[in-house]
Design a protein around this motif. Structure first.
Motif, short mmCIF file in Angstrom:
data_model
loop_
_atom_site.label_atom_id
_atom_site.label_comp_id
_atom_site.label_asym_id
_atom_site.label_seq_id
_atom_site.Cartn_x
_atom_site.Cartn_y
_atom_site.Cartn_z
N ARG A 146 1.60 2.61 13.20
CA ARG A 146 0.67 1.80 12.39
C ARG A 146 0.20 0.55 13.13
N GLY B 61 -2.77 3.50 7.79
CA GLY B 61 -1.40 3.03 7.60
C GLY B 61 -1.17 2.45 6.21
N GLU C 240 0.86 -1.19 0.00
CA GLU C 240 0.00 0.00 0.00
C GLU C 240 0.89 1.24 0.00
N GLU D 140 -7.37 2.31 -2.19
CA GLU D 140 -7.54 1.76 -0.83
C GLU D 140 -8.37 2.71 0.04
N TRP E 160 -6.44 -2.51 11.35
CA TRP E 160 -6.38 -3.58 10.35
C TRP E 160 -4.92 -3.84 9.97
N HIS F 134 1.94 -6.57 3.17
CA HIS F 134 1.49 -7.87 3.64
C HIS F 134 2.24 -8.94 2.86
N ARG G 103 0.92 -9.79 8.36
CA ARG G 103 0.46 -8.41 8.17
C ARG G 103 1.32 -7.36 8.87
N1 GLU Z 1 -3.88 -0.40 5.65
C1 GLU Z 1 -3.84 -1.61 6.45
C2 GLU Z 1 -2.42 -1.84 6.96
O1 GLU Z 1 -1.82 -0.91 7.38
C3 GLU Z 1 -4.32 -2.82 5.70
C4 GLU Z 1 -5.71 -2.77 5.17
C5 GLU Z 1 -6.07 -4.02 4.38
O2 GLU Z 1 -6.48 -5.01 4.98
O3 GLU Z 1 -5.82 -4.03 3.17
O4 GLU Z 1 -1.90 -2.92 6.98
#
Ligand code: GLU
Ligand code: MG
Length: 438
Positions: free
Chosen positions: A285, A227, A129, A175, A291, A231, A329
């Motif tokens: 974050r 954040g 992201e 996003e 999440w 992942h 994550r």
């Molecule tokens: N923006 C979230 C993070 O910082 C993740 C959101 C998602 O599940 O895509 O990991």
């Protein structure tokens, strides 16, 4: 008029996940492919703010080579003022042997160990992201077509260039965060996946710069904003290359081996953060309700769990065994992708080696569960700041032994220097410092 030579570059990604290197005229490629370019050991001790941590193991001494891996060659025309042409490199000693502190070589060793000890291999993919800063465009709703179209032709151009560069892109999506996008790639062998993570960040940043924007992968660009996560998806393959993650008779449909692999990751998760969420800002974050991942646990389709069993599609024509994967994550783009992945591989391997039992499935937000339930599920809150993560790392014999002594010393020196450089900054100022770099 003199003609400009095209430059090609040998690149390496350091402990603070910054990709650095040296360029040469492409006419001299053959020699550089064989023997690499020069490099300096203490470069590994750079903080994100280009100040070297003084108490690194090398000081002014020593010389190395950046040995380009021909398989990573990326050459794209029409982006920037001259072709973008680079090779991702291993760091080698002058006689061509891998330097013990080279993160890319360390990942190769970890993958070899996994394969030799267990016969398993992995497929992996990094999901990124990022946010576009400095674009002069109207606000658009999260996840909306409008959010994508106003960035045009950034999305289609990015995917076309990735395709051309062999990065096997899957999706470009708007996003939840402000001006935030995500890019996903097809799974690949883990070394390739980490190489693609590096290439993707470079490409996104070049493309954004082309339009006068900045792309930021910083874990947070504003204290109260959403954040930017990285992942890491992982999926075991057996010795014959067949999917080895799924067993529908077991909890979460994880095979016994996958359950053990996940158990190793969950056990070492607090210490792993020193490799996967390794900067002070990472902890803005990694908080509940983001999440992201504030808890060391395994969840089935639970985005608040540090390790998540991803959904599989069971419609006709879909192969659930092939899709089955877990997602770590608690990573962000201040982490070196090779080291993050090496840590995950070795933690997972320890679970296989010791035959650890699959952790209980945590399918709701751990921050909303009573203490007693967290204890009975063996769910731990992850370190809430970098000093706590470094302490967990130093107390973890598996992960400390995974890094050669000099690399371990250098990592700790760099991180302590980095913390000193941002000490006392308000969350706003911290975000400003990091979004200017990542
Ligand atoms: N923006 C979230 C993070 O910082 C993740 C959101 C998602 O599940 O895509 O990991
Ligand atoms: Mg996302």
């Amino acid at each position: 008029m003199t003609t400009m030579p095209e430059l090609a570059t040998c690149l390496t990604t350091d402990l603070v996940a910054i990709t650095r290197g040296r360029s040469f005229p492409v006419g001299a490629l053959e020699g550089y492919l064989a023997r690499g370019t020069g490099w300096v050991p203490a470069n590994m001790a750079l903080t994100p703010f280009d100040i070297i941590a003084e108490d690194n193991p090398w000081g002014s001494a020593g010389d190395l080579r950046l040995l380009p891996d021909p398989a990573t060659r990326l050459r794209l025309e029409g982006i920037g003022a001259s072709p973008l042409h680079f090779f991702l490199s291993d760091i080698a000693t002058l006689d061509g042997k891998p330097w013990e502190c080279c993160p890319r070589s360390l990942l190769k060793r970890a993958l070899q160990t996994l394969q030799q000890e267990t016969g398993f291999s992995l497929l992996s993919s990094f999901e990124h992201e990022f946010q576009i800063l400095g674009a002069d465009w109207p606000a658009a709703p999260a996840f909306s077509l409008a959010a994508m179209r106003r960035a045009d032709p950034f999305g289609p151009r990015l995917l076309a260039l990735m395709e051309q560069a062999g990065l096997e892109p899957e999706m470009f999506l708007p996003e939840y965060g402000q001006d935030q996008f995500e890019v996903t790639l097809r799974p690949a062998d883990p070394l390739t996946a980490a190489d693609r993570a590096v290439a993707l960040r470079l490409l996104v940043q070049e493309l954004a710069a082309e339009r006068g924007w900045r792309a930021s992968f910083a874990p947070k660009t504003a204290p109260d904003g959403v954040g930017n996560g990285v992942h890491i998806h992982l999926s075991l393959r057996d010795a014959g290359g067949r999917p080895a993650m799924r067993d529908e008779t077991r909890p979460g449909a994880l095979s016994e081996a996958a359950g053990r692999f996940c158990a190793g990751i969950v056990r070492h998760m607090p210490a792993l953060l020193a490799l996967t969420a390794p900067s002070p800002i990472s902890y803005l974050r990694l908080q509940p309700h983001h999440w992201s991942a504030a808890y060391a646990c395994l969840g089935e389709r639970n985005r608040e769990a540090g390790l998540r069993i991803c959904p599989v599609v069971t419609m006709p024509g879909a192969d659930p065994a092939k899709q089955m994967n877990v997602e770590f994550r608690a990573t962000d783009a201040t982490a070196n992708p090779y080291l993050a992945l090496a840590g995950l591989v070795l933690a997972g391997l320890s679970g296989l080696r010791e035959g650890l039992a699959q952790p209980p499935l945590v399918n709701s937000d751990p921050s909303e569960l009573p203490e007693a339930e967290l204890a009975s599920l063996n769910v731990r809150r992850l370190p809430a700041d970098l000093p706590a993560a470094l302490a967990a790392f130093e107390a973890d014999p598996l992960l400390t032994a995974a890094l050669p002594e000099n690399l371990r010393k250098c990592l700790l020196a760099v991180k302590r220097k980095e913390m000193a450089l941002v000490e006392g900054l308000s969350p706003e100022d911290l975000c400003a410092r990091y979004r200017a770099v990542y």
